[in-house]
Design a protein around this motif. Structure first.
Motif, mmCIF file in Angstrom:
data_model
loop_
_atom_site.group_PDB
_atom_site.id
_atom_site.type_symbol
_atom_site.label_atom_id
_atom_site.label_comp_id
_atom_site.label_asym_id
_atom_site.label_seq_id
_atom_site.Cartn_x
_atom_site.Cartn_y
_atom_site.Cartn_z
ATOM 1 N N SER A 35 98.611 20.216 -27.570
ATOM 2 C CA SER A 35 99.481 20.708 -28.573
ATOM 3 C C SER A 35 98.893 20.159 -30.098
ATOM 4 N N SER A 36 99.434 21.053 -30.851
ATOM 5 C CA SER A 36 99.028 20.738 -32.527
ATOM 6 C C SER A 36 100.355 21.102 -33.454
ATOM 7 N N ILE A 37 100.410 20.215 -34.346
ATOM 8 C CA ILE A 37 101.583 20.541 -35.240
ATOM 9 C C ILE A 37 100.980 20.730 -36.553
ATOM 10 N N ASP A 38 101.454 21.581 -37.283
ATOM 11 C CA ASP A 38 101.210 21.782 -38.834
ATOM 12 C C ASP A 38 102.652 21.530 -39.414
ATOM 13 N N GLY A 39 102.759 20.270 -39.958
ATOM 14 C CA GLY A 39 104.050 19.946 -40.529
ATOM 15 C C GLY A 39 104.409 20.709 -41.786
ATOM 16 N N ASP A 40 103.375 21.243 -42.762
ATOM 17 C CA ASP A 40 103.430 21.776 -44.035
ATOM 18 C C ASP A 40 103.915 23.252 -43.612
ATOM 19 N N ALA A 41 103.372 24.109 -42.724
ATOM 20 C CA ALA A 41 103.332 25.298 -42.278
ATOM 21 C C ALA A 41 104.513 25.551 -41.244
ATOM 22 N N GLY A 42 105.115 24.441 -40.679
ATOM 23 C CA GLY A 42 106.130 24.538 -39.758
ATOM 24 C C GLY A 42 105.508 25.318 -38.471
ATOM 25 N N ARG A 43 104.411 24.826 -37.917
ATOM 26 C CA ARG A 43 103.916 25.680 -36.757
ATOM 27 C C ARG A 43 103.666 24.714 -35.655
ATOM 28 N N LEU A 44 103.814 25.065 -34.460
ATOM 29 C CA LEU A 44 103.692 24.293 -33.321
ATOM 30 C C LEU A 44 103.168 25.119 -32.343
ATOM 31 N N ILE A 45 101.762 24.715 -31.783
ATOM 32 C CA ILE A 45 101.195 25.333 -30.728
ATOM 33 C C ILE A 45 100.786 24.576 -29.494
ATOM 34 N N TYR A 46 101.032 25.149 -28.450
ATOM 35 C CA TYR A 46 100.268 24.416 -27.169
ATOM 36 C C TYR A 46 99.187 25.178 -26.689
#
Length: 382
Positions: free
Chosen positions: A20-31
């Motif tokens: 998983s990856s989190i982009d805290g500025d864009a508000g994005r979460l991917i699995y």
């Protein structure tokens, strides 16, 4: 650089992962490259588990086989049920009961004595843990309410089956789909405290039960799990007051109270999982009581529009809406963190499996700040 201290390991890279990856500025979460919004809208929890454990989305045949195998593992041994009865009789906290019961599962696992490097056995243990945890939690809640546990229904998906075992009634399509989405949203979230704890234990080549039990212990701490329960308790307090939500929050913030469910260690904008659960909360409200949806949206509006918290990097996180969603599904509030753990077992086991495939013992250093050399004095001379 080797001697640089980062308290709490914030920003420190400790491992590489494809999960998983989190982009805290864009508000994005991917699995594994798939956006969480797409998975929540289109996939089942079992499909997401397959993705996390196997690395790709399953075909229909693969998913059918996988779902059947998961369903076959749901039942727990009578000895585990008796332990659950003892824990309920002792009024053990739900997370502590879960920690004990998950640990005990290894006593009846046919792979318990498998070699530490047996990857197939580790995967089977992961499947059994995720399949049996809903049965454990539902049984615990029923027993403490002086009701008998309900056997799993193999015809239902994992999410619907849990609600059935908990309440004794098969959930409608909206409730089942909502809870399934909630499980997907909580399945993984990078190297959070509980996931990292499970990985540290796994890096010693301890078995999956040890790693997951450690993960449960880490999640039980109030700085990691429990915020959704805090949110629900605040909603109760507002609902019972003579103030409307905005007035209550204004008074609370003026008194220096922190509103739970706002702010996140990683996200600087609204948590994408909160957006999805807000929509589900609205749908549940349309089919029943809209009290909790109205209160939560009023709080968010006040804190974002009038207090401008989003501009300060403080926005609703997943807990802000998950509490009211769970409440509308009939789940007791002290079961919210165990529900979180029930979902996150998928991510914990996936990270352990991934890390152990290319294992290196996790062993950070600590900086010594105690006194320099001291002369030992015999005890009779002190």
């Amino acid at each position: 650089m080797a001697d640089e201290l980062t308290k709490g390991l914030e920003g420190v890279l400790a491992a590489e992962s494809e999960l998983s990856s989190i982009d805290g500025d864009a508000g994005r979460l991917i699995y594994r490259g798939y956006d969480i919004e797409d998975l929540a809208a289109e996939a089942s929890f079992e499909e997401v588990l397959f993705l996390l454990w196997r690395g790709h989305l399953p075909t229909r045949a693969e998913l059918d086989d996988f779902t059947d195998a998961m369903a076959d593992e749901r039942a727990v041994d009578d000895a585990v049920v008796e332990t659950i009865r003892s824990l309920a009789a002792a009024d053990e906290a739900p997370m502590a009961a879960m920690r004990t019961a998950v640990s005990m599962l290894s006593a009846t696992d046919t792979d318990a004595d498998a070699a530490a490097d047996d990857r197939d056995a580790a995967r089977r243990k992961a499947r059994r843990i995720v399949a049996k945890t809903p049965t454990i939690l539902a049984a615990y809640d029923r027993v403490r309410r002086d009701e008998e546990p309900i056997d799993p229904d193999p015809t239902l998906g994992l999410a619907a089956n849990f609600l059935y075992m908990l309440t004794g009634e098969e959930p409608d399509a909206v409730a089942a789909e909502t809870f399934d989405q909630a499980l997907i949203l909580h399945a993984d979230h990078g190297l959070n405290a509980s996931t990292f704890t499970a990985m540290v234990v796994g890096s010693t080549m301890a078995d999956m039960y040890s790693a997951v039990t450690a993960g449960v212990g880490a999640l039980s701490g109030p700085l990691h799990g429990g915020a959704n329960q805090d949110v629900m308790e605040v909603l109760f307090e507002i609902e019972e007051s003579d103030l409307d939500p905005r007035e209550w929050v204004e008074q609370a913030t003026d008194e220096g109270r922190r509103i739970p469910g706002f702010g996140h260690r990683v996200y600087n904008v609204k948590d994408p999982r909160a957006k999805i659960l807000q929509a589900r909360s609205e749908e549940l409200a349309a089919n029943g009581d809209d009290t909790w949806y109205e209160i939560t949206t009023a709080i968010e509006s006040y804190l974002t529009d009038e207090k401008g918290l989003v501009e300060k990097g403080i926005a609703p996180n997943v807990d802000f809406y998950s509490g009211s969603v769970y409440y509308q599904l009939g789940i007791p509030i002290d079961m919210y963190t165990p529900i979180f753990a029930m979902s996150r077992t998928g991510g914990w086991t996936a990270h352990v499996l991934e890390y152990q495939a290319d294992n290196r013992l996790i062993r950070p250093r600590g900086r010594y700040i105690g006194p320099d050399a001291r002369e030992y004095v015999a005890i009779d001379e002190r």
